[in-house]
Design a protein around this motif. Structure first.
Motif, PDB file in Angstrom:
ATOM      1  N   LEU A   1       0.857  -1.183   0.000  1.00  0.00           N
ATOM      2  CA  LEU A   1       0.000   0.000   0.000  1.00  0.00           C
ATOM      3  C   LEU A   1       0.896   1.236   0.000  1.00  0.00           C
ATOM      4  O   LEU A   1       1.736   1.384   0.883  1.00  0.00           O
ATOM      5  N   ARG A   2       0.707   2.096  -0.981  1.00  0.00           N
ATOM      6  CA  ARG A   2       1.558   3.286  -1.107  1.00  0.00           C
ATOM      7  C   ARG A   2       0.994   4.499  -0.381  1.00  0.00           C
ATOM      8  O   ARG A   2       1.747   5.370   0.041  1.00  0.00           O
ATOM      9  N   CYS A   3      -0.331   4.579  -0.295  1.00  0.00           N
ATOM     10  CA  CYS A   3      -0.970   5.738   0.332  1.00  0.00           C
ATOM     11  C   CYS A   3      -2.083   5.298   1.270  1.00  0.00           C
ATOM     12  O   CYS A   3      -2.889   4.446   0.911  1.00  0.00           O
ATOM     13  N   VAL A   4      -2.129   5.900   2.427  1.00  0.00           N
ATOM     14  CA  VAL A   4      -3.225   5.702   3.364  1.00  0.00           C
ATOM     15  C   VAL A   4      -4.355   6.645   2.937  1.00  0.00           C
ATOM     16  O   VAL A   4      -4.118   7.839   2.710  1.00  0.00           O
ATOM     17  N   ARG A   5      -5.562   6.103   2.806  1.00  0.00           N
ATOM     18  CA  ARG A   5      -6.718   6.911   2.397  1.00  0.00           C
ATOM     19  C   ARG A   5      -7.456   7.393   3.646  1.00  0.00           C
ATOM     20  O   ARG A   5      -7.868   6.598   4.492  1.00  0.00           O
ATOM     21  N   ILE A   6      -7.601   8.712   3.756  1.00  0.00           N
ATOM     22  CA  ILE A   6      -8.254   9.347   4.899  1.00  0.00           C
ATOM     23  C   ILE A   6      -9.519  10.034   4.403  1.00  0.00           C
ATOM     24  O   ILE A   6      -9.459  10.917   3.549  1.00  0.00           O
ATOM     25  N   LEU A   7     -10.662   9.600   4.928  1.00  0.00           N
ATOM     26  CA  LEU A   7     -11.948  10.165   4.523  1.00  0.00           C
ATOM     27  C   LEU A   7     -12.403  11.203   5.538  1.00  0.00           C
ATOM     28  O   LEU A   7     -12.502  10.922   6.731  1.00  0.00           O
ATOM     29  N   LEU A   8     -12.659  12.423   5.046  1.00  0.00           N
ATOM     30  CA  LEU A   8     -13.178  13.491   5.894  1.00  0.00           C
ATOM     31  C   LEU A   8     -14.684  13.562   5.732  1.00  0.00           C
ATOM     32  O   LEU A   8     -15.195  13.594   4.605  1.00  0.00           O
ATOM     33  N   HIS A   9     -15.400  13.588   6.842  1.00  0.00           N
ATOM     34  CA  HIS A   9     -16.849  13.764   6.775  1.00  0.00           C
ATOM     35  C   HIS A   9     -17.289  14.644   7.925  1.00  0.00           C
ATOM     36  O   HIS A   9     -16.554  14.840   8.894  1.00  0.00           O
ATOM     37  N   GLY A  10     -18.482  15.208   7.793  1.00  0.00           N
ATOM     38  CA  GLY A  10     -19.010  16.072   8.834  1.00  0.00           C
ATOM     39  C   GLY A  10     -20.079  16.961   8.262  1.00  0.00           C
ATOM     40  O   GLY A  10     -20.434  16.878   7.084  1.00  0.00           O
ATOM     41  N   PRO A  11     -20.618  17.858   9.087  1.00  0.00           N
ATOM     42  CA  PRO A  11     -21.689  18.724   8.619  1.00  0.00           C
ATOM     43  C   PRO A  11     -21.220  19.736   7.577  1.00  0.00           C
ATOM     44  O   PRO A  11     -20.027  20.034   7.478  1.00  0.00           O
ATOM     45  N   VAL A  12     -22.173  20.230   6.813  1.00  0.00           N
ATOM     46  CA  VAL A  12     -21.900  21.296   5.843  1.00  0.00           C
ATOM     47  C   VAL A  12     -21.262  22.474   6.585  1.00  0.00           C
ATOM     48  O   VAL A  12     -21.716  22.853   7.666  1.00  0.00           O
ATOM     49  N   GLY A  13     -20.201  23.022   6.003  1.00  0.00           N
ATOM     50  CA  GLY A  13     -19.565  24.208   6.569  1.00  0.00           C
ATOM     51  C   GLY A  13     -18.645  23.956   7.747  1.00  0.00           C
ATOM     52  O   GLY A  13     -18.155  24.899   8.371  1.00  0.00           O
ATOM     53  N   ALA A  14     -18.366  22.685   8.065  1.00  0.00           N
ATOM     54  CA  ALA A  14     -17.508  22.368   9.214  1.00  0.00           C
ATOM     55  C   ALA A  14     -16.038  22.670   8.947  1.00  0.00           C
ATOM     56  O   ALA A  14     -15.261  22.843   9.876  1.00  0.00           O
ATOM     57  N   GLY A  15     -15.640  22.711   7.675  1.00  0.00           N
ATOM     58  CA  GLY A  15     -14.257  23.009   7.339  1.00  0.00           C
ATOM     59  C   GLY A  15     -13.475  21.821   6.802  1.00  0.00           C
ATOM     60  O   GLY A  15     -12.251  21.773   6.930  1.00  0.00           O
ATOM     61  N   LYS A  16     -14.176  20.855   6.171  1.00  0.00           N
ATOM     62  CA  LYS A  16     -13.495  19.670   5.621  1.00  0.00           C
ATOM     63  C   LYS A  16     -12.501  20.078   4.529  1.00  0.00           C
ATOM     64  O   LYS A  16     -11.335  19.691   4.570  1.00  0.00           O
ATOM     65  N   SER A  17     -12.953  20.864   3.573  1.00  0.00           N
ATOM     66  CA  SER A  17     -12.083  21.307   2.480  1.00  0.00           C
ATOM     67  C   SER A  17     -10.994  22.245   2.996  1.00  0.00           C
ATOM     68  O   SER A  17      -9.839  22.179   2.559  1.00  0.00           O
ATOM     69  N   CYS A  18     -11.342  23.100   3.935  1.00  0.00           N
ATOM     70  CA  CYS A  18     -10.372  24.015   4.548  1.00  0.00           C
ATOM     71  C   CYS A  18      -9.270  23.234   5.259  1.00  0.00           C
ATOM     72  O   CYS A  18      -8.099  23.611   5.209  1.00  0.00           O
ATOM     73  N   PHE A  19      -9.637  22.127   5.912  1.00  0.00           N
ATOM     74  CA  PHE A  19      -8.647  21.294   6.594  1.00  0.00           C
ATOM     75  C   PHE A  19      -7.633  20.743   5.591  1.00  0.00           C
ATOM     76  O   PHE A  19      -6.418  20.765   5.840  1.00  0.00           O
TER      77      PHE A  19
END
Length: 166
Positions: A1-19
């Motif tokens: 495995l070359r990359c660990v896949r990390i899934l971000l989830h949460g409410p709208v506007g929580a800052g997933k993309s910002c993180f």
């Protein structure tokens, strides 16, 4: 495995993309924007399943990838369907798949991976929650997050919580 896949989830506007952008900025040593973000969003800006690789200052790809998804909303007909988060955990969603809040991904959908490999599956689930409004989160969103967390636990997927300044 070359990359660990990390899934971000949460409410709208929580800052997933910002993180994601913040992590990229730390490793680049300057402000970078990879994932589209919108402060104080009432509806999810993220509409598709998208993987983001992170590179350092030397342009070397780091051994993890973030997957950004549509935000959770209180109503069942809005935001990502919890079953789609489970499909992502299991590795069934192709990069670029467009989410449909009222109908989760099915085996007949062209965005469905029938036999996911280890690299397609999620290796860590991150719940991103806004620290400033956690006490006012919609009960519907909390219930959806709990269902997803329990499924991740049953699959043996580690789970962490990140609190943002949103």
């Amino acid at each position: 495995l070359r990359c660990v896949r990390i899934l971000l989830h949460g409410p709208v506007g929580a800052g997933k993309s910002c993180f994601i952008n913040s992590v990229q900025s730390v490793f680049q040593g300057e402000i970078k924007t990879k994932a589209f973000e919108q402060a104080n969003a009432k509806k999810s800006c993220t509409k598709t399943y998208k993987a983001y690789t992170i590179t350092n200052r030397d342009d070397e790809t780091l051994p993890f990838v973030f997957n950004d998804i549509m935000g959770l909303e209180q109503n069942n007909e809005d935001g990502i369907h919890p079953e789609d988060v489970v499909n992502a955990l299991l590795g069934h969603i192709k990069d670029g798949y467009k989410f449909n809040p009222v109908s989760p991904l099915s085996e007949e959908d062209p965005g469905y991976i029938r036999e996911p490999s280890l690299k397609d599956k999620v290796h860590c689930l991150v719940s991103v929650v806004p620290a400033s409004s956690i006490s006012r989160m919609d009960i519907g969103v909390i219930n959806k997050m709990e269902v997803i967390r329990k499924k991740a636990i049953s699959l043996g997927v580690p789970h962490v919580v990140v609190m943002t300044g949103r």
